[in-house]
Enzyme design. Structure first.
Site, PDB file in Angstrom:
ATOM      1  CB  SER A  44      12.374  60.221 -25.056  1.00  0.00           C
ATOM      2  OG  SER A  44      11.504  61.134 -25.694  1.00  0.00           O
ATOM      3  CE  LYS A  47       7.991  60.206 -24.010  1.00  0.00           C
ATOM      4  NZ  LYS A  47       9.015  61.087 -24.616  1.00  0.00           N
ATOM      5  CB  SER A 108       9.550  57.523 -27.404  1.00  0.00           C
ATOM      6  OG  SER A 108      10.190  58.456 -26.566  1.00  0.00           O
TER       7      SER A 108
END
Length: 421
Positions: A44, A47, A108
């Site tokens: 993640s 991101k 997230s």
């Protein structure tokens, strides 16, 4: 410019991570690295690029924080899948960009990220193209984006972004992750404002930030709280392990850290603490050389065709970088003059304006230097002229030419006479 990068300082810390890096957030100076160029799945931490592109779209006026969108079938299927631990988005409901961004950056959330990607680019496939284009624009050295969330493409099944490998995996090196974070927080400080929020209300429920180093209320997280931490992005998948890009500011000094492929949620924060402590305990930001500094014995250049025969030269800007405490005397400056500006006799030709760039300077360190995150090459420091030198009038130039002629003639006669004896 400053020489680098050379070897790492991996032995300086017993760091339990496959790859790691520590960077000064203002200058981009690398303070520590361990396998920094090994491209690994960032999970993640991907991101961060999605955040950047959403903030860029807001900044350009393409969308606003109040823009609303609904959840298509693809992100809804991700949110409804308990294996992805989503916040539970629903369809036939308007969500603001602000709400979805908070879900993405704080909790997230994968589905919220995909929904924002579709809003910005039309499809996640087009968004991925934007991600890779922006990565090139940022000069990320080791990276590949195949989706916006950081999941593996095969977990998305038939929904993997068009134009990407069905089994593709996002890749970032620690160096690339740090450089991405550097651009995110310097270009869009709003990202830090949001990433520093421990908890936020979303759709009638409280969602929690996975960054345990923030000042959470939970007793379980308090052992990881670190003074000054206000971001940035955690990551985990089975193949990526536990990752974390962190950033902290103390006394106006901001650091960026990256740890990749640690073995547990706890370990990624423990290793980050080691990195941050190393940076704050061992480095200080100092002015190595002030603006206008001149190297002793190299402070002037000869001038031809000018009213003055020499001109002073100096460095244009002050040199401020973080250095190891007590090592200020290990730095020197070396000039590299622009040969195109000089005659064969190494003279500048008048007229010369004050502040003209006539070369670059190299900051030389007596030791191993890791260079800067912002370039694989060097940092440039301009050398400029301290004063103006006007071109001399034709009469003075003629007299000088005559004087030089007779001076050279006299020297030739002297040499000839010496030859007779």
């Amino acid at each position: 410019m400053i020489a680098g990068p050379h070897t790492t300082e991996a032995k300086a810390i017993d760091l339990k991570a496959e790859s790691a890096i520590l960077v000064d957030a203002e200058t981009g100076k690398i303070l520590y690295s361990k396998n920094p160029d090994e491209a690994l799945p960032p999970a993640s931490m991907t991101k961060m690029m999605s955040e950047y592109l959403v903030l860029e779209a807001i900044d350009s006026g393409k969308i606003s924080w109040d823009t609303t969108t609904q959840i298509s079938d693809y992100p809804y299927s991700i949110s409804a899948d308990p294996s992805f631990s989503g916040i539970g988005l629903t369809q036939d409901k308007d969500y603001t960009v602000e709400d979805l961004y908070n879900a993405m950056a704080i909790n997230s959330d994968n589905a919220a990220t995909i929904a924002l990607a579709e809003l910005v680019a039309g499809t996640e496939g087009e968004f991925v193209k934007m991600m890779n284009e922006k990565g090139k624009e940022m000069d990320l050295p080791d990276f590949e984006f195949v989706n916006s969330s950081g999941l593996e493409n095969d977990s998305l099944k038939e929904n993997h972004p068009e134009g990407t490998d069905p089994k593709g995996v996002n890749l970032l090196s620690a160096r690339s992750a740090a450089l991405l974070a550097y651009h995110l927080i310097n270009d869009y400080p709003k990202a830090l404002e949001i990433s520093s929020i421990p908890e936020v209300e979303f759709d009638g429920k409280t969602i929690t930030n996975w960054n345990w180093m923030l000042p959470h209320n939970s007793v379980n997280f308090k052992q990881f709280h670190y003074e000054g931490i206000d971001g940035l992005k955690t990551g985990f998948t089975e193949i990526a392990g536990y990752c974390f890009t962190g950033t902290a500011e103390r006394n106006g000094n901001r650091l960026i850290s990256v740890v990749m492929k640690t073995k547990s949620e706890e370990q990624r924060f423990k290793e980050t603490i080691k990195l941050m402590d190393y940076g704050y305990n061992n480095f200080e930001k100092v002015e190595l050389f002030p603006a206008g500094y001149q190297i002793k014995g190299e402070s002037t250049l000869p001038v031809t065709k000018g009213k003055e025969k020499t001109v002073d030269i100096e460095i244009k800007d002050a040199i401020n970088i973080p250095i190891k405490k007590g090592e200020k005397d290990k730095y020197q400056i070396k000039y590299h003059l622009d040969k195109k500006r000089l005659t064969e006799s190494n003279e500048l030709v008048a007229p010369i304006k004050k502040g003209e760039k006539i070369g670059t300077a190299e900051l030389v360190y007596e030791g191993e230097d890791l260079g800067f995150i912002t370039s694989n090459e060097t940092k440039q420091i301009d050398i400029i002229t301290s004063d103006s030198v006007d071109k001399s009038n034709w009469f003075i130039l003629m007299l000088r030419a005559i004087g030089d002629f007779f001076s050279n003639l006299f020297s030739s006669v002297v040499d000839m006479v010496k030859g007779w004896f």
